[in-house]
Scaffold this active site. Structure first.
Site, short mmCIF file in Angstrom:
data_model
loop_
_atom_site.label_atom_id
_atom_site.label_comp_id
_atom_site.label_asym_id
_atom_site.label_seq_id
_atom_site.Cartn_x
_atom_site.Cartn_y
_atom_site.Cartn_z
N SER A 130 10.72 15.15 20.16
CA SER A 130 11.56 16.05 19.37
C SER A 130 12.54 15.24 18.52
O SER A 130 12.12 14.49 17.65
CB SER A 130 12.26 17.05 20.30
N HIS A 165 6.96 19.97 17.57
CA HIS A 165 6.78 21.37 18.01
C HIS A 165 6.00 22.19 16.99
O HIS A 165 6.31 23.37 16.75
CB HIS A 165 8.14 22.03 18.26
#
Length: 243
Positions: A130, A165
């Site tokens: 991330s 994501h």
């Protein structure tokens, strides 16, 4: 003369913080420069969240194949010289998720950005999930400011942009594609959750996934947008030892 491996970094779509099978973490450790690597977790993007740190310790302290440590910056103990020596001694630096913009700001205040560049050139494997994937590129797709937006900032160790994501958070895919199409972000790499991408000297050299069907994508603009799914090797658990 000591052999120095080429600069390498890995973008992760999972790992100890989201999965229990350890497949991506095992894959990561297999690319370290030593058989028993020293791996340091930087939880800066989460504000050094204690629960995140404990998840890292729980995942890696029982592994005989590595020596884990954690570097907090919000309650820093090391002076500049000790901080540099500590980071340069690591074989793997693993950066956690959280706020990409805050991560970069804190690193620059403490000079960690400069040390990580030096470690990268010396063969330390840099990686993260991330925000910990976003930070290595020239730019990224982030929710650091609330709504998804373009962040034309990063360490620039990887050319282009990164979007994590890609398959799991609503709006990620169309928003990133739109940003690349408009030129708000340069061409880059998008990762579904459960995948990993290894770059050697700036070139993509391996893509893997622990989830059948999850993929890594190359997304490019230039008057439109082109998205190309890259073949990913499916990771499998190591066979259990016999009696």
């Amino acid at each position: 003369m000591t052999h120095v491996p080429p600069p390498r970094l890995a973008l992760l779509g999972g790992g100890f913080s989201t999965e229990e099978d350890g497949l991506l973490d095992d894959w990561l450790l297999s690319h370290a420069r030593t058989p028993r690597p020293r791996i340091c977790f930087l939880p800066t993007a989460s504000g050094d969240a204690p629960t995140y740190v404990e998840r890292f310790r729980a995942a890696f302290r029982t592994r005989p194949s590595c020596t884990p440590s954690v570097l907090p910056l919000f309650q820093r103990d090391l002076d500049d010289e000790a901080l540099r020596a500590f980071l340069l001694a690591q074989d793997v630096v693993y950066v956690g998720g959280g706020n990409t913009a805050n991560l970069l700001a804190v690193w620059r205040v403490h000079g960690v950005d400069r040390i990580l560049r030096e470690a990268y050139d010396r063969g330390t494997l840099l990686c993260g999930i991330s925000a910990g994937a976003n930070c290595w590129a020239e730019a990224s797709h982030t929710d650091s400011f609330g709504p998804l937006t373009s962040l034309p900032d990063g360490l620039g160790l990887l050319a282009g942009s990164v979007c994590p994501h890609y398959d799991s958070e609503p709006g990620r895919r169309p928003s990133y594609r739109s940003a690349v199409r408009s030129g708000a972000l340069p061409a880059g790499w998008a990762l579904d959750d459960g995948t990993g991408a290894l770059f050697t000297d700036g070139r993509l050299t391996e893509t893997v996934t622990r989830v059948p069907g999850a993929q890594v994508y190359r997304v490019e603009g230039d008057g439109g947008v082109r998205e190309r799914a890259l073949p990913c090797r499916l990771l499998a658990p190591a066979p259990e030892a016999g009696p």
